[in-house]
Design an enzyme around this catalytic site. Structure first.
Site, PDB file in Angstrom:
ATOM      1  N   HIS A 264      73.065  29.867  45.491  1.00 21.09           N
ATOM      2  CA  HIS A 264      73.439  30.903  46.266  1.00 21.09           C
ATOM      3  C   HIS A 264      72.549  31.147  47.435  1.00 21.09           C
ATOM      4  O   HIS A 264      71.578  31.802  47.697  1.00 21.09           O
ATOM      5  CB  HIS A 264      73.548  32.346  45.647  1.00 21.09           C
ATOM      6  CG  HIS A 264      74.390  32.122  44.367  1.00 21.09           C
ATOM      7  ND1 HIS A 264      73.634  31.735  43.175  1.00 21.09           N
ATOM      8  CD2 HIS A 264      75.389  32.754  44.141  1.00 21.09           C
ATOM      9  CE1 HIS A 264      74.897  31.731  42.531  1.00 21.09           C
ATOM     10  NE2 HIS A 264      76.069  32.476  42.935  1.00 21.09           N
TER      11      HIS A 264
ATOM     12  N   HIS B  98      71.408  36.676  41.674  1.00 17.63           N
ATOM     13  CA  HIS B  98      71.810  35.243  42.095  1.00 17.63           C
ATOM     14  C   HIS B  98      71.393  34.797  43.363  1.00 17.63           C
ATOM     15  O   HIS B  98      71.141  33.472  43.756  1.00 17.63           O
ATOM     16  CB  HIS B  98      73.442  35.320  42.547  1.00 17.63           C
ATOM     17  CG  HIS B  98      73.828  36.509  43.436  1.00 17.63           C
ATOM     18  ND1 HIS B  98      73.858  37.751  43.187  1.00 17.63           N
ATOM     19  CD2 HIS B  98      74.126  36.416  44.900  1.00 17.63           C
ATOM     20  CE1 HIS B  98      74.123  38.371  44.322  1.00 17.63           C
ATOM     21  NE2 HIS B  98      74.349  37.590  45.472  1.00 17.63           N
TER      22      HIS B  98
ATOM     23  N   LEU C  53      74.709  41.750  37.375  1.00 18.09           N
ATOM     24  CA  LEU C  53      74.618  42.774  38.558  1.00 18.09           C
ATOM     25  C   LEU C  53      74.596  44.306  38.025  1.00 18.09           C
ATOM     26  O   LEU C  53      75.179  44.595  37.091  1.00 18.09           O
ATOM     27  CB  LEU C  53      75.678  42.572  39.582  1.00 18.09           C
ATOM     28  CG  LEU C  53      75.696  41.351  40.004  1.00 18.09           C
ATOM     29  CD1 LEU C  53      77.334  40.997  40.875  1.00 18.09           C
ATOM     30  CD2 LEU C  53      74.772  40.933  41.169  1.00 18.09           C
TER      31      LEU C  53
ATOM     32  N   GLY D  89      77.466  44.056  45.028  1.00 16.74           N
ATOM     33  CA  GLY D  89      77.858  44.144  43.608  1.00 16.74           C
ATOM     34  C   GLY D  89      76.850  45.109  42.784  1.00 16.74           C
ATOM     35  O   GLY D  89      77.555  45.792  41.911  1.00 16.74           O
TER      36      GLY D  89
ATOM     37  N   ASN E 290      76.199  43.541  53.488  1.00 15.36           N
ATOM     38  CA  ASN E 290      76.820  42.482  53.935  1.00 15.36           C
ATOM     39  C   ASN E 290      78.094  42.402  53.987  1.00 15.36           C
ATOM     40  O   ASN E 290      78.996  41.569  54.698  1.00 15.36           O
ATOM     41  CB  ASN E 290      76.179  41.080  53.840  1.00 15.36           C
ATOM     42  CG  ASN E 290      76.413  40.876  52.198  1.00 15.36           C
ATOM     43  OD1 ASN E 290      77.347  41.338  51.730  1.00 15.36           O
ATOM     44  ND2 ASN E 290      75.559  39.987  51.618  1.00 15.36           N
TER      45      ASN E 290
ATOM     46  N   HIS F 194      78.191  32.286  49.923  1.00 12.84           N
ATOM     47  CA  HIS F 194      77.679  33.147  48.717  1.00 12.84           C
ATOM     48  C   HIS F 194      77.071  32.209  47.542  1.00 12.84           C
ATOM     49  O   HIS F 194      76.032  32.494  47.143  1.00 12.84           O
ATOM     50  CB  HIS F 194      78.639  34.167  48.134  1.00 12.84           C
ATOM     51  CG  HIS F 194      78.538  34.771  46.766  1.00 12.84           C
ATOM     52  ND1 HIS F 194      77.847  35.714  46.637  1.00 12.84           N
ATOM     53  CD2 HIS F 194      78.638  33.928  45.653  1.00 12.84           C
ATOM     54  CE1 HIS F 194      77.601  35.840  45.429  1.00 12.84           C
ATOM     55  NE2 HIS F 194      78.185  34.714  44.556  1.00 12.84           N
TER      56      HIS F 194
ATOM     57  N   GLU G 245      74.415  55.810  28.298  1.00 14.51           N
ATOM     58  CA  GLU G 245      73.741  55.088  27.324  1.00 14.51           C
ATOM     59  C   GLU G 245      73.370  53.771  28.012  1.00 14.51           C
ATOM     60  O   GLU G 245      72.112  53.331  27.786  1.00 14.51           O
ATOM     61  CB  GLU G 245      74.959  54.462  26.186  1.00 14.51           C
ATOM     62  CG  GLU G 245      75.123  55.963  25.472  1.00 14.51           C
ATOM     63  CD  GLU G 245      76.551  56.573  25.789  1.00 14.51           C
ATOM     64  OE1 GLU G 245      76.967  56.474  27.146  1.00 14.51           O
ATOM     65  OE2 GLU G 245      76.935  57.350  25.347  1.00 14.51           O
TER      66      GLU G 245
ATOM     67  N   HIS H  30      84.082  56.953  15.934  1.00 16.50           N
ATOM     68  CA  HIS H  30      82.922  57.071  15.813  1.00 16.50           C
ATOM     69  C   HIS H  30      81.987  56.237  14.670  1.00 16.50           C
ATOM     70  O   HIS H  30      80.877  56.164  14.826  1.00 16.50           O
ATOM     71  CB  HIS H  30      82.292  58.783  15.546  1.00 16.50           C
ATOM     72  CG  HIS H  30      82.396  59.256  16.938  1.00 16.50           C
ATOM     73  ND1 HIS H  30      83.670  59.299  17.862  1.00 16.50           N
ATOM     74  CD2 HIS H  30      81.654  60.118  17.654  1.00 16.50           C
ATOM     75  CE1 HIS H  30      83.466  60.154  18.892  1.00 16.50           C
ATOM     76  NE2 HIS H  30      82.209  60.575  18.757  1.00 16.50           N
TER      77      HIS H  30
END
Ligand SMILES: Cc1ncc(C[n+]2csc(CCOP(=O)(O)OP(=O)(O)O)c2C)c(N)n1
Ligand SMILES: [Mg+2]
Length: 662
Positions: free
Chosen positions: A27, A67, A118, A155, A184, A258, A403, A465
């Site tokens: 990248h 990346h 990400l 991202g 960007n 990219h 979480e 649950h």
């Protein structure tokens, strides 16, 4: 500095495009676009010392947009870290090179975190910033006084975990955290207009952050933004407007830069555009020496810090905690001896709370927490005050219903060092933190997950649950130790194993329902073997019963019934499969002799998916569990409904032993 920053930044651009071109994979766009902002950060702001990458008071730098890995490889190389060498960079993305596709914290010093998934980099940075403030409050400015810098892409800010992480950081007022957003407006599919129209700056302001904009290709503007971010007491988002692939004349500003090599023609055109005459991987001397000089900027600060450490009365304790070593005299033996003397019938979540009371007194480095289930997970003990914006010395974090954010923050805390994080939620919601549990395992972090309500045994809350597939799916994850203790003693023993496991995560699956104490002697920690014979067959042995956690009690009752019919049955408690797999063949064969099933039948009992138990029962063995969703109702009725009682299991095993068709 004698060399213009623009030229320093072009060294990053050249290394990035050439390494990606050589690998024909990677990248280039992000490193080329962020080269200017990163150059200012690494040559003028970041406190670090390439000759001692682990200096405890260094600033932490996290490339959340993993990346763009060539950006961090270039920065480490240029500022004088021992690795990556230029040859490592030439081998970008090749097997054996520390310059892996995405940065791996275990492959290169200076890479603080593994990134690539990400959003998680920002969330881990929040944990690092928490650890920094906590240790600052504990040991003082002299020893702990640093920043956490992040480079994140569109991202990272779009991912859901970003909301949890940024919300928590704003709430805790983590002013030492600065996120530089590579604004960007391009992602893989093209313009961000395709998929988003939210006002990110307004969102961050709403979280309680300070937000500042800059032009990511104007050095004065970048500096002004960093200065403002440093000065503001709130966490800062620097919205850094950049052009992806900056310098590539035909491709910059487009998604084409990219995630693919620019191609030989565009690489040549970029060299022209940047007026960069050097061959691939060749750096002009004055540029590399200016970079080295900038890399050495903090050496004096580092030396001063060493002097302060030497003079500090807490030097030994600080060093111990940063090394991640437990106190030499740490032992739970007296506590366990007490349990043996006075057996208790309690839920293992309660047993966990009991032993945590001891642990938290003995280990000042633990920081507990829960995702809004403190009273259910039993994670808070007497000695813990909350860690808040007003008191970072607290040792308990109210993570809120976050979480994933909690798990990622715990990774950041563990990676920062100096603290041992543990945090709780219901086992069924391990799915909500799974991507971070995976990064705990990959990054070899000591994070301890306290996951309660571990089966249908939780009862009335019902199938939403009740975990079913969770134990097995967590066991499928490499390098995660999944512990499912059977009583107070095993719970204490599993906690000790988790604490002593410096280089990896552990998860404790604990019950809501009460369990009798089944362990009656504990000369050594047999949970360390992963599985052990809890009771030996009395009559001639025909069966081995394998069980974990709450089902050990049932296995013992099944054994009673088998023995009454003259069939001898071993009962094996198996709190941690991963540790059992590490035992030598002799130990494993002693527990599970290699005999045909008609001589020695293997039977598993666990209130969860049976998928996977055939590893130990063999295909022809018997597996009692739950291969469907549970139901709402009192726990004992559910165990009955799903046939997980000695009354139901024992006759089936006996029928099998008698050769009668089931
Ligand atoms: C959780 C996750 N989902 C998807 C991906 C695959 N992926 C890698 S980069 C990227 C686009 C990211 O866009 P941005 O952060 O704007 O990076 P830029 O294109 O600007 O370099 C995607 C979808 C990933 N790495 N992690
Ligand atoms: Mg982008």
């Amino acid at each position: 500095m004698t060399v213009e920053p623009r030229l320093l930044a072009n060294a990053i651009r050249a290394l990035a495009m050439d390494a990606v071109q050589a690998a024909n994979s990677g990248h280039p766009g992000m490193p080329m676009g962020m080269a200017d902002a990163a150059t200012v950060l690494w040559t003028e702001y970041l406190k670090h010392d390439p000759s001692d990458p682990k200096w405890p008071d260094r600033d932490r730098f996290i490339l959340s947009a993993g990346h763009g890995s060539m950006l961090i490889y270039a920065l480490l190389h240029l500022t004088g870290y021992e690795r990556p060498t230029i040859d490592d960079i030439k081998n970008f993305r090749q097997v054996g090179s520390p310059c892996a596709g995405h940065p791996e914290n275990f492959m290169l010093e200076g890479v603080e975190t593994t990134t690539g998934p990400l959003g998680q980099g920002v969330a881990m940075a929040v944990g690092m910033a928490i650890a920094e403030r906590h240790l600052n409050a504990t040991f003082g400015e002299d020893l702990v006084d640093h920043h956490t810098w992040v480079i994140a892409g569109d991202g990272c800010l779009m991912e859901g975990v970003n909301h949890e992480a940024a919300g928590l950081a704003g709430h805790l007022g983590l002013g030492r955290l600065i996120v530089i957003w590579d604004d960007n407006r391009i992602t893989i599919d093209g313009s961000t207009d395709l998929s988003t129209s939210e006002d990110i700056q307004a969102r961050y302001r709403a979280y309680g952050w300070h937000v500042v904009e800059c032009d990511g290709h104007d050095f004065a503007s970048i500096r002004a933004a960093y200065d403002e971010a440093l000065a503001d007491p709130r966490p800062s988002l620097v919205a850094c407007r950049t052009i992806i692939g900056y310098g590539a004349p035909n491709k910059q500003g487009t998604a084409a830069t990219h995630g693919a090599a620019l191609g030989p023609d565009e690489v040549a055109a970029t060299r022209k555009q940047l007026v960069w005459d050097s061959e691939a991987f060749d750096l002009p001397n004055e540029i590399s020496s200016a970079w080295r000089e900038a890399g050495a900027r903090s050496q004096q600060a580092h030396a001063d810090w060493r002097k302060r450490l030497d003079a500090n009365p807490d030097k030994a304790e600080f060093s111990r905690r940063m090394a991640g070593d437990l106190p030499a005299d740490f032992s739970l033996k007296p506590y366990i001896d007490g349990l043996l003397a006075a057996p208790q019938k309690v839920a293992t979540r309660k047993a966990s709370e009991m032993v945590l009371g001891v642990i938290n007194d003995l280990l000042p480095e633990t920081i507990g927490g829960s995702a809004d289930l403190t009273g259910s997970n039993n994670t808070k003990t007497r000695s813990q005050n909350p860690l808040t914006i007003n008191d970072y010395s607290g040792r308990y974090i109210y993570y809120g219903i976050r979480e994933f954010g909690m798990a990622a923050a715990m990774n950041g805390m563990a990676l920062h060092g100096g603290v041992i994080p543990y945090g709780g939620t219901f086992l069924v919601f391990s799915d909500y933190c799974r991507p971070a549990i995976r990064l705990s395992a990959l990054q070899e972090t000591r994070v301890i997950y306290v996951m309660t309500h571990d089966s249908i045994g939780l009862g009335e809350d019902g199938p939403t649950h009740q975990p079913v597939e969770h134990l097995m799916s967590l066991r499928a994850m490499p390098d995660l130790h999944v512990h499912r203790p059977a009583d107070t003693i095993e719970t204490a023993q599993c906690w000790e194993l988790a604490l002593r496991r410096k280089d990896g995560p552990s998860l404790l699956a604990l019950t809501r329902q009460n369990l009798p104490q089944v362990v009656t002697e504990a000369q050594e920690n047999l949970c360390a073997r992963g599985a052990y014979r809890l009771r030996s067959a009395q009559a001639e042995r025909r069966v081995v019963l394998l069980a974990t956690g709450s089902e050990v009690e049932i296995a013992l009752a099944v054994a009673d019934r088998l023995e009454a019919e003259g069939y001898g049955a071993d009962v094996v408690s198996m709190p941690c499969w991963e540790l059992f797999e590490e035992q030598d063949a002799a130990y494993r064969a002693e527990l599970l002799p290699d005999l045909p099933l008609d001589q020695l039948l293997r039977v598993s009992i666990e209130a969860g998916a049976t998928f996977g138990w055939e590893r130990y029962t063999l295909n022809g063995g018997m597996r009692f569990g739950l291969d469907r969703f549970g139901a709402s109702g009192p726990a004992d009725q559910l165990y009955h409904k799903f046939g997980l009682t000695a009354e139901v299991i024992a006759p089936q095993v006996i029928a099998r032993l008698e050769g009668v068709k089931e």
